[in-house]
Design a protein around this motif. Sequence first.
Motif, PDB file in Angstrom:
ATOM      1  N   GLU A 117       0.797  -1.230   0.000  1.00  0.00           N
ATOM      2  CA  GLU A 117       0.000   0.000   0.000  1.00  0.00           C
ATOM      3  C   GLU A 117       0.826   1.274   0.000  1.00  0.00           C
ATOM      4  N   ASN A 118       2.145   1.151  -0.046  1.00  0.00           N
ATOM      5  CA  ASN A 118       2.950   2.368   0.068  1.00  0.00           C
ATOM      6  C   ASN A 118       3.731   2.716  -1.191  1.00  0.00           C
ATOM      7  N   ALA A 119       3.384   2.076  -2.301  1.00  0.00           N
ATOM      8  CA  ALA A 119       4.102   2.384  -3.539  1.00  0.00           C
ATOM      9  C   ALA A 119       3.895   3.837  -3.956  1.00  0.00           C
ATOM     10  N   PHE A 120       2.775   4.424  -3.538  1.00  0.00           N
ATOM     11  CA  PHE A 120       2.519   5.824  -3.892  1.00  0.00           C
ATOM     12  C   PHE A 120       3.593   6.764  -3.368  1.00  0.00           C
ATOM     13  N   LYS A 121       4.306   6.304  -2.340  1.00  0.00           N
ATOM     14  CA  LYS A 121       5.338   7.179  -1.768  1.00  0.00           C
ATOM     15  C   LYS A 121       6.476   7.454  -2.755  1.00  0.00           C
ATOM     16  N   LEU A 122       6.652   6.573  -3.729  1.00  0.00           N
ATOM     17  CA  LEU A 122       7.722   6.808  -4.707  1.00  0.00           C
ATOM     18  C   LEU A 122       7.413   8.043  -5.544  1.00  0.00           C
ATOM     19  N   GLU A 123       6.194   8.090  -6.064  1.00  0.00           N
ATOM     20  CA  GLU A 123       5.800   9.244  -6.878  1.00  0.00           C
ATOM     21  C   GLU A 123       5.603  10.477  -6.001  1.00  0.00           C
ATOM     22  N   LEU A 124       4.913  10.283  -4.881  1.00  0.00           N
ATOM     23  CA  LEU A 124       4.667  11.427  -3.994  1.00  0.00           C
ATOM     24  C   LEU A 124       5.990  11.987  -3.479  1.00  0.00           C
ATOM     25  N   GLY A 125       6.908  11.097  -3.129  1.00  0.00           N
ATOM     26  CA  GLY A 125       8.207  11.546  -2.621  1.00  0.00           C
ATOM     27  C   GLY A 125       8.959  12.347  -3.666  1.00  0.00           C
ATOM     28  N   ALA A 126       8.918  11.878  -4.901  1.00  0.00           N
ATOM     29  CA  ALA A 126       9.618  12.596  -5.973  1.00  0.00           C
ATOM     30  C   ALA A 126       8.986  13.979  -6.179  1.00  0.00           C
ATOM     31  N   ARG A 127       7.669  14.028  -6.169  1.00  0.00           N
ATOM     32  CA  ARG A 127       7.000  15.322  -6.356  1.00  0.00           C
ATOM     33  C   ARG A 127       7.266  16.251  -5.169  1.00  0.00           C
ATOM     34  N   THR A 128       7.389  15.659  -3.985  1.00  0.00           N
ATOM     35  CA  THR A 128       7.698  16.471  -2.810  1.00  0.00           C
ATOM     36  C   THR A 128       9.076  17.115  -2.963  1.00  0.00           C
ATOM     37  N   PRO A 131      -1.883  20.652  -7.474  1.00  0.00           N
ATOM     38  CA  PRO A 131      -1.699  19.800  -8.647  1.00  0.00           C
ATOM     39  C   PRO A 131      -0.561  18.791  -8.512  1.00  0.00           C
ATOM     40  N   SER A 132       0.468  19.111  -7.756  1.00  0.00           N
ATOM     41  CA  SER A 132       1.608  18.192  -7.701  1.00  0.00           C
ATOM     42  C   SER A 132       1.409  17.097  -6.656  1.00  0.00           C
ATOM     43  N   THR A 133       1.338  17.484  -5.399  1.00  0.00           N
ATOM     44  CA  THR A 133       1.234  16.468  -4.355  1.00  0.00           C
ATOM     45  C   THR A 133      -0.215  16.168  -3.968  1.00  0.00           C
ATOM     46  N   CYS A 134      -1.159  16.793  -4.660  1.00  0.00           N
ATOM     47  CA  CYS A 134      -2.579  16.415  -4.569  1.00  0.00           C
ATOM     48  C   CYS A 134      -3.178  16.529  -3.173  1.00  0.00           C
ATOM     49  N   ARG A 135      -2.641  17.454  -2.397  1.00  0.00           N
ATOM     50  CA  ARG A 135      -3.309  17.710  -1.124  1.00  0.00           C
ATOM     51  C   ARG A 135      -4.628  18.426  -1.401  1.00  0.00           C
ATOM     52  N   VAL A 136      -5.666  18.004  -0.672  1.00  0.00           N
ATOM     53  CA  VAL A 136      -6.990  18.606  -0.866  1.00  0.00           C
ATOM     54  C   VAL A 136      -7.285  19.514   0.318  1.00  0.00           C
ATOM     55  N   ARG A 192     -14.604   6.553  -5.513  1.00  0.00           N
ATOM     56  CA  ARG A 192     -15.837   6.024  -4.919  1.00  0.00           C
ATOM     57  C   ARG A 192     -15.605   5.380  -3.556  1.00  0.00           C
ATOM     58  N   HIS A 193     -14.643   5.890  -2.848  1.00  0.00           N
ATOM     59  CA  HIS A 193     -14.498   5.522  -1.442  1.00  0.00           C
ATOM     60  C   HIS A 193     -14.035   6.748  -0.672  1.00  0.00           C
ATOM     61  N   VAL A 194     -14.255   6.715   0.608  1.00  0.00           N
ATOM     62  CA  VAL A 194     -13.705   7.738   1.482  1.00  0.00           C
ATOM     63  C   VAL A 194     -12.896   7.042   2.569  1.00  0.00           C
ATOM     64  N   PRO A 195     -11.945   7.726   3.193  1.00  0.00           N
ATOM     65  CA  PRO A 195     -11.535   9.083   2.858  1.00  0.00           C
ATOM     66  C   PRO A 195     -10.746   9.120   1.547  1.00  0.00           C
ATOM     67  N   ILE A 196     -10.885  10.228   0.831  1.00  0.00           N
ATOM     68  CA  ILE A 196     -10.047  10.430  -0.348  1.00  0.00           C
ATOM     69  C   ILE A 196      -8.685  10.888   0.146  1.00  0.00           C
ATOM     70  N   ARG A 197      -7.688  10.145  -0.239  1.00  0.00           N
ATOM     71  CA  ARG A 197      -6.338  10.478   0.206  1.00  0.00           C
ATOM     72  C   ARG A 197      -5.478  10.832  -0.988  1.00  0.00           C
ATOM     73  N   ILE A 198      -4.307  11.347  -0.667  1.00  0.00           N
ATOM     74  CA  ILE A 198      -3.380  11.800  -1.708  1.00  0.00           C
ATOM     75  C   ILE A 198      -3.199  10.735  -2.782  1.00  0.00           C
ATOM     76  N   GLU A 199      -3.011   9.485  -2.353  1.00  0.00           N
ATOM     77  CA  GLU A 199      -2.706   8.452  -3.337  1.00  0.00           C
ATOM     78  C   GLU A 199      -3.862   8.177  -4.294  1.00  0.00           C
ATOM     79  N   ASP A 200      -5.059   8.585  -3.913  1.00  0.00           N
ATOM     80  CA  ASP A 200      -6.197   8.399  -4.811  1.00  0.00           C
ATOM     81  C   ASP A 200      -6.180   9.401  -5.961  1.00  0.00           C
ATOM     82  N   LEU A 201      -5.445  10.467  -5.811  1.00  0.00           N
ATOM     83  CA  LEU A 201      -5.480  11.543  -6.800  1.00  0.00           C
ATOM     84  C   LEU A 201      -4.165  11.726  -7.537  1.00  0.00           C
ATOM     85  N   LEU A 202      -3.115  11.033  -7.094  1.00  0.00           N
ATOM     86  CA  LEU A 202      -1.784  11.234  -7.697  1.00  0.00           C
ATOM     87  C   LEU A 202      -1.794  10.895  -9.186  1.00  0.00           C
TER      88      LEU A 202
END
Lengths: 333, 208, 724
Positions: A309-320, C596-601, C714-724
């Motif tokens: 569940e943490n693969a998103f950290k690769l892209e998010l980390g790079a964008r950070t 737009p980049s890190t998708c914080r809402v 279509r689920h909550v909570p919407i988190r960053i990884e849902d929008l990246l």
Amino acid sequence: MRQFTYTRARTTAEAVTAFGRAGREARYIAGGTSLYDLMKLGVERPLHLIDIADLDEMRHVDTAGERLVFGAGALMADVAENPVVRRDYPMLSESLSKAASQQLRNMATVGGNLLQRTRCPYFRHGAGGIYPCNKREPGSGCAAIGGLDRGQAVLGTSSACTAVSPGDWPVALTALDAVVELTGPAGPRSLPIADFYLLPGSTPDREFAMLPGEIITGIAVPKTAAGRRSTYHKIRDRESYAFALTSAAVALTIDGGRIRKAHVAIGGVGTRPWRARQTEVLLEGRPPTREAALAAAHAAFAGARPGKENAFKLELGARTIADAVVIAAERKV
Amino acid sequence: MTDRSNDETIGITRRETLHGGAVASLALATPPAPAAAQLPAPARLPAHAREFGLQLATSINGEPVSVAIDARSSLLDVLREGLGLTGAKKGCDHGQCGACTVHLDGRRVASCLTLAAKADGREIVTIEGIADGETLHPMQQAFIDHDALQCGYCTPGQIMAAIACVKEGHASSREEIREYMSGNICRCGAYVGIVAAIEQASTKMRRA
Amino acid sequence: MSIERNPDRPRIDAREKVLGKAQFAADRPVPGLLHAMTVPAAIAKGDITAIDVERAAGVPGVVRVFTWRDFADIRETPATRGGGGDKPGYQPMKRPSVRHRGEPVALVVAETLEAAIEGAEAVSVRYRPSSFTASREQPGAEREPVTVDHRAGDAPAAFAAATSKLDVTYLHPQQHHNPIEMISTTAAFVDGKIVVMEGTQNSAAFKFGIAGMLGQDPQSFESSSPYVGGGFGQKNQLQQQSALVVRAAMLLKRPVKLVMPRSQLFHTATYRPLSRHRVQVGAGADGKFEAVLYDIEQQNSRFDQFGAAAGEHVSRMYATPNWRSTNQRVRVDVQAPAHQRAPQEHPSSYATECAYDELAYALGVDPLELRVRNDTQHDPITGKPFTSRNLAECLRRGAARFGWDRRKKEPGSMRTRDGMLVGFGVGAGAYKASMSPAVAKLRVNADGSSRLAITGHEFGQGMRSAVAAELINVLDIDPNRLEIALGDTSVAPQHITVGSWGCASSAPAARAAAELLRSKLVELVGAGRAKGPVASAIARARRPFLEVEVSQAGLEQPATVFQRLNSGMPAPVGPEYKQFTAFSWIAHFAEVHVEPSTCRVRVPRVVSVCDCGRVLNHRTAQNQVRGGVVWAFGAALRESAEIDARFGRILNNDLADYVLPVNADIGEIDVELLDVPDTNLNISGAKGIGEVAMVGATAAIVNAVYHATGKRVRHVPIRIEDLL
């Protein structure tokens, strides 16, 4: 919590002596925000507490010399607000002010913060036979591997442990090549911060390159002009009062619109504060644009090993990292 | 701490200070023992606890207080269970909610994560100590004016944090107030009122 | 019938609260108090083969260690759950077995809190674990039959025939109330009775329910809960710890207090269960609904009756000639879920209001217009009129306040100057207008002081302010000299205060008492001399005081309802009445900014307009709406229990890891209350507000995230990884 003795030391030497006499089940306590918390959770069970919060010799903040020198007992809130630190090293100030809450920053010390233990929930909430954890009980196994791993590390992990190094301040210090000053039974010594944090390997219970009875007395940061063009960018699950999902400490020297020297370290992703050397190399000579930075930032995750569940950290980390480069570059010198 | 040794040497010379369980301050070389050191032995602590107990001498809301404590006690538990000062609240016991916020030597701290022993010789101010008789502190009045509360459970912690927030100089904008008040969770969701109250009170506090 | 509007007034108990003087359950001083700590089960299911208490009993200060043997005779009765169904529920520590992770298996009582904690850590329990099921996806999950809960017309046929069809499924996670007051129980001995002090929305359960469980006479018990540090539904029944603490105090003949740690509450207190929502909408090209099929599947424990029927309000939201909603419970080995603020209404409004948003985009109809177009003044299920429904007005006024006309149609087409993606979203909601019987005892003294003892609980919604308003309006009494006693079985019969019926039940009782007292005064001194502040008139009549007591039933309730009230049983009525159906209504508009980049809402602003009938106190009512919006924000973007099914345990069982909204998360929340009295319902013209406040607001935020990003999550909570 079992009973313990409480002793307040007035000098470092007293504290070290007391520790030597108390033995292995002693702990130094400064702010206590981490240790006392873990004692309530049954993770730490000291028999003796030696309070080092009142050591006047460790409270100083000296910004006048060649290095910034922070006494280990200086409070996080005070260092965050130090005018020189804020002006010349916003990355350091931000790494402190974006951590915890003002209440905790008024208690916790900048030395103690280096020793904050992981927030891995299997580590924190598993004492008393709830979850196995190699860090808490060596050899018991790791519940996070194969478990809910959204918050776990993707860099520096081992088959024994994937726990994230939780700090912000240590990440910023790592970017700036800080030196940790220690003293102990064998006398004082210095350790580059890169050598201070240990990878988990097969011994995740060993987190810091400290010897028994040693105390952090101070932190020294070599001064650099890159400090002014710096930032600590922290992405978390809420806007404040949360640990990093990903973070980036970036300091830049810019010449003629191009990055001459970059300091980059990242948090929330590694089992220790993570220096992104490859990203630094790739940034050098490039303009500080988001596009250029993003390409370089991905290199920081070349060796990453994500879980479920943490693969998103690769892209998010790079964008950070990329956003941090842009923020740092826009800072006035 | 009261159990100060008269030893003039640095370091521990009495093994029992650690192994016998009594507490010792190691500040042996210079400072004389404070007045609290002359107080009688702990009276309110059960006998068994004395072995690991301490005598805490502190000032609470301007009054000197001396109380026997268990070394394990948090400042919050000593205030609430030992001294009957129940304004500070327990919402998490782990420094995660802010309901226990008090001022220690003028700074806001989480009293649940503060070992009570650490308060020795220091000044504590709680919600019970900020009104001037019947006259509310401007922050208390502002919380009423903006209905910055619902159930009222987190309110003492919010108000103690808010007063500190203004005094620290962290109330210059709504954005800054929100950031520096984020250590205090209000589950009822009265944040809009809390921010408005702090804006109002900070003006009055600056004038005062 | 015309009725006066309430002017702006401060919250009447705010002064006690800002002074830190409001005494919550664990604050109340009790001489000789012992402290208790529970030992939570370290397995999810199985048998206890041995409990070694020797080491714990030897901890200095420990008075006694209780195990199941001490509590085996405690009875599980319907009252155990405070009336939450016809099954008795489950009381831990009655038997040497464990039915869910974290339930108490031992109770340590000591002279000090520190000793109790150390003692609890020293209890050693041996288990024989058995296999368990912690999630609906695992083998062993027990699916109950599907039940139709609301129906109109022939929805399957109409759906099949519809020109436009939508079929979507939304997921809602398990959530925890987490009131900041941790649940504490204190049992003390006062005047020959046992007084139970626990922060509760249902003090009657602690008189009658505890008595039933312990086989005692209810008259031996009183319960006092004058201030509750947030409830949100978690405190509307006896807790797993309640009877244990009372029994321990009885056995020890000393008062005992237990403050259950937050980490344990995640496993012993109730929560909002995980649910899955399938929404099928058939509509005409103009967006008019022809049929809605709505099916919910909701996780539950093995032993509780918390209902899964979620169609009650969504079936009334819009003109839907053909409606069918079904529900199904899926049982697994966890503790019992129960009501959490807008228990079914929040998840069901989230799913349906998001689905309608999808339909609007699919048809090219403005989402606001879609809702207005489907407005109705008649209940589609019963065909009766609504007693008052100003939803379209809420939508129109909200749109104007919000600036909905600035919305660009295309998702992803709006930006701030600094490059944030901007989204506008709308969601609407309703919540039943119910009532329950209430008793008010009012005494006004000639010296200007007065005292009201009344049915009702105060947990932040402003109950004291609501009942005070009626006394001030009718009698012109001095609010600063008014004492209000509530939440206490010794001052008036108590009824569970939930379901947004609290103020709409207690305020009419207060008003009736005030009117009765005024009419008594008229009898006494004549109409002319009875005018003005009532205390002065009493003084002029040379009476020391006047006193009245009224019993006020809910609309259409027979007098026998007071038998239920007097025995601690729930007795609500509504939302269906003989002549009409009654709901509160609300419209929410949210603006979100997505980085737009890190998708914080972020949600910089929300506008909410509510029809809650007559507003009893503007400050407390507006505050309720803001709080509901904060809750909806938490649901949309922050909160979820993370359950590790291998252990059957909630991993994020503290306030650091269970992510609640903090101050920095919350922007401006602009609230308008229509303040249209509904005197068809009760003499105060009041409907509820605390629950409707949240309904539809999560959908508004989620729909705004879609408008900002073009991503339909279509689920909550919407988190960053849902929008990246």
